[in-house]
Design a protein around this motif. Structure first.
Motif, PDB file in Angstrom:
ATOM      1  N   MET A   1      43.019  48.683  22.431  1.00 34.99           N
ATOM      2  CA  MET A   1      43.410  47.325  22.770  1.00 34.99           C
ATOM      3  C   MET A   1      42.392  46.692  23.722  1.00 34.99           C
ATOM      4  O   MET A   1      42.067  45.526  23.570  1.00 34.99           O
ATOM      5  N   LEU A   2      41.914  47.444  24.695  1.00 29.37           N
ATOM      6  CA  LEU A   2      40.935  46.923  25.651  1.00 29.37           C
ATOM      7  C   LEU A   2      39.643  46.540  24.939  1.00 29.37           C
ATOM      8  O   LEU A   2      39.047  45.501  25.248  1.00 29.37           O
ATOM      9  N   ILE A   3      39.226  47.340  23.969  1.00 27.48           N
ATOM     10  CA  ILE A   3      38.010  47.030  23.198  1.00 27.48           C
ATOM     11  C   ILE A   3      38.181  45.703  22.455  1.00 27.48           C
ATOM     12  O   ILE A   3      37.261  44.888  22.408  1.00 27.48           O
ATOM     13  N   MET A   4      39.367  45.466  21.889  1.00 29.93           N
ATOM     14  CA  MET A   4      39.622  44.207  21.177  1.00 29.93           C
ATOM     15  C   MET A   4      39.563  43.021  22.137  1.00 29.93           C
ATOM     16  O   MET A   4      38.996  41.975  21.809  1.00 29.93           O
ATOM     17  N   ILE A   5      40.117  43.175  23.326  1.00 30.34           N
ATOM     18  CA  ILE A   5      40.096  42.094  24.317  1.00 30.34           C
ATOM     19  C   ILE A   5      38.663  41.788  24.739  1.00 30.34           C
ATOM     20  O   ILE A   5      38.263  40.620  24.828  1.00 30.34           O
ATOM     21  N   ILE A   6      37.877  42.816  24.972  1.00 32.32           N
ATOM     22  CA  ILE A   6      36.473  42.624  25.362  1.00 32.32           C
ATOM     23  C   ILE A   6      35.688  41.982  24.227  1.00 32.32           C
ATOM     24  O   ILE A   6      34.887  41.068  24.452  1.00 32.32           O
ATOM     25  N   THR A   7      35.940  42.428  22.998  1.00 32.53           N
ATOM     26  CA  THR A   7      35.249  41.876  21.822  1.00 32.53           C
ATOM     27  C   THR A   7      35.515  40.379  21.682  1.00 32.53           C
ATOM     28  O   THR A   7      34.592  39.582  21.516  1.00 32.53           O
ATOM     29  N   VAL A   8      36.775  39.989  21.766  1.00 32.25           N
ATOM     30  CA  VAL A   8      37.143  38.572  21.651  1.00 32.25           C
ATOM     31  C   VAL A   8      36.588  37.780  22.834  1.00 32.25           C
ATOM     32  O   VAL A   8      36.070  36.670  22.662  1.00 32.25           O
ATOM     33  N   SER A   9      36.654  38.344  24.027  1.00 25.65           N
ATOM     34  CA  SER A   9      36.167  37.647  25.223  1.00 25.65           C
ATOM     35  C   SER A   9      34.669  37.371  25.147  1.00 25.65           C
ATOM     36  O   SER A   9      34.220  36.258  25.461  1.00 25.65           O
ATOM     37  N   LEU A  10      33.900  38.371  24.740  1.00 25.23           N
ATOM     38  CA  LEU A  10      32.454  38.178  24.620  1.00 25.23           C
ATOM     39  C   LEU A  10      32.132  37.137  23.544  1.00 25.23           C
ATOM     40  O   LEU A  10      31.271  36.272  23.746  1.00 25.23           O
ATOM     41  N   GLY A  11      32.820  37.212  22.425  1.00 21.31           N
ATOM     42  CA  GLY A  11      32.606  36.223  21.365  1.00 21.31           C
ATOM     43  C   GLY A  11      32.973  34.823  21.815  1.00 21.31           C
ATOM     44  O   GLY A  11      32.257  33.858  21.557  1.00 21.31           O
ATOM     45  N   SER A  12      34.084  34.707  22.514  1.00 22.20           N
ATOM     46  CA  SER A  12      34.527  33.407  23.006  1.00 22.20           C
ATOM     47  C   SER A  12      33.531  32.804  23.989  1.00 22.20           C
ATOM     48  O   SER A  12      33.244  31.602  23.952  1.00 22.20           O
ATOM     49  N   ALA A  13      33.007  33.637  24.857  1.00 25.95           N
ATOM     50  CA  ALA A  13      32.004  33.160  25.818  1.00 25.95           C
ATOM     51  C   ALA A  13      30.759  32.661  25.092  1.00 25.95           C
ATOM     52  O   ALA A  13      30.214  31.601  25.427  1.00 25.95           O
ATOM     53  N   LEU A  14      30.308  33.400  24.094  1.00 28.73           N
ATOM     54  CA  LEU A  14      29.136  32.972  23.311  1.00 28.73           C
ATOM     55  C   LEU A  14      29.410  31.669  22.569  1.00 28.73           C
ATOM     56  O   LEU A  14      28.566  30.776  22.530  1.00 28.73           O
ATOM     57  N   GLY A  15      30.592  31.559  21.967  1.00 27.36           N
ATOM     58  CA  GLY A  15      30.951  30.336  21.253  1.00 27.36           C
ATOM     59  C   GLY A  15      31.001  29.131  22.168  1.00 27.36           C
ATOM     60  O   GLY A  15      30.518  28.049  21.830  1.00 27.36           O
ATOM     61  N   ALA A  16      31.575  29.301  23.353  1.00 22.11           N
ATOM     62  CA  ALA A  16      31.654  28.200  24.322  1.00 22.11           C
ATOM     63  C   ALA A  16      30.267  27.789  24.804  1.00 22.11           C
ATOM     64  O   ALA A  16      29.987  26.598  24.972  1.00 22.11           O
ATOM     65  N   LEU A  17      29.385  28.757  25.021  1.00 22.90           N
ATOM     66  CA  LEU A  17      28.004  28.439  25.409  1.00 22.90           C
ATOM     67  C   LEU A  17      27.287  27.669  24.305  1.00 22.90           C
ATOM     68  O   LEU A  17      26.541  26.723  24.582  1.00 22.90           O
ATOM     69  N   CYS A  18      27.522  28.066  23.064  1.00 23.28           N
ATOM     70  CA  CYS A  18      26.922  27.336  21.931  1.00 23.28           C
ATOM     71  C   CYS A  18      27.439  25.903  21.874  1.00 23.28           C
ATOM     72  O   CYS A  18      26.662  24.970  21.692  1.00 23.28           O
ATOM     73  N   ARG A  19      28.760  25.735  22.043  1.00 17.48           N
ATOM     74  CA  ARG A  19      29.331  24.390  22.016  1.00 17.48           C
ATOM     75  C   ARG A  19      28.757  23.545  23.137  1.00 17.48           C
ATOM     76  O   ARG A  19      28.374  22.389  22.932  1.00 17.48           O
ATOM     77  N   TYR A  20      28.676  24.080  24.337  1.00 24.62           N
ATOM     78  CA  TYR A  20      28.124  23.345  25.475  1.00 24.62           C
ATOM     79  C   TYR A  20      26.690  22.910  25.186  1.00 24.62           C
ATOM     80  O   TYR A  20      26.316  21.760  25.422  1.00 24.62           O
ATOM     81  N   THR A  21      25.887  23.824  24.650  1.00 31.06           N
ATOM     82  CA  THR A  21      24.483  23.512  24.344  1.00 31.06           C
ATOM     83  C   THR A  21      24.390  22.420  23.289  1.00 31.06           C
ATOM     84  O   THR A  21      23.617  21.461  23.446  1.00 31.06           O
TER      85      THR A  21
END
Length: 117
Positions: A1-21
């Motif tokens: 479960m922790l791996i899934m949370i980290i996976t989604v969190s890292l992806g979400s951070a990357l997606g938000a950075l892309c949107r901001y850019t």
């Protein structure tokens, strides 16, 4: 479960950075036209990619990282709704209606096209 949370969190951070850019690069375009083209384009691209991703044979953790994570961080329903409300409040109800229609119909169409890929 922790791996899934980290996976989604890292992806979400990357997606938000892309949107901001993308939003920063597209500022001159958004200022020139009344329709929020950057948000519309981001959301339609996200819908297309999500349609493809969710029907692909990628492993579940890739779907979590790319779909829930990156596409979730990249696309933004709340910004779209806020822009629609601001357009309507500024007396641009017709443009707000077009934006809502383009977002909904365009989103459904691009998800469908993504599933065909």
């Amino acid at each position: 479960m922790l791996i899934m949370i980290i996976t989604v969190s890292l992806g979400s951070a990357l997606g938000a950075l892309c949107r901001y850019t993308i939003m920063q690069v597209a500022k001159p375009i958004n200022q020139r036209y009344a329709l929020p083209w950057a948000t519309l384009s981001i959301n339609l691209l996200g819908a297309l990619l999500l349609g493809w991703l969710m029907t692909s044979s990628l492993p579940a953790w890739w779907q979590l990282f790319l779909g829930t994570g990156i596409m979730g961080g990249l696309t933004t329903f709340s910004t779209m709704i806020n822009e629609i409300v601001l357009l309507a409040q500024n007396g641009r109800l017709k443009l707000a209606s077009w934006y809502l229609g383009l977002s909904l119909l365009g989103g459904l169409t691009t998800v469908w096209l993504g599933t065909l890929l």
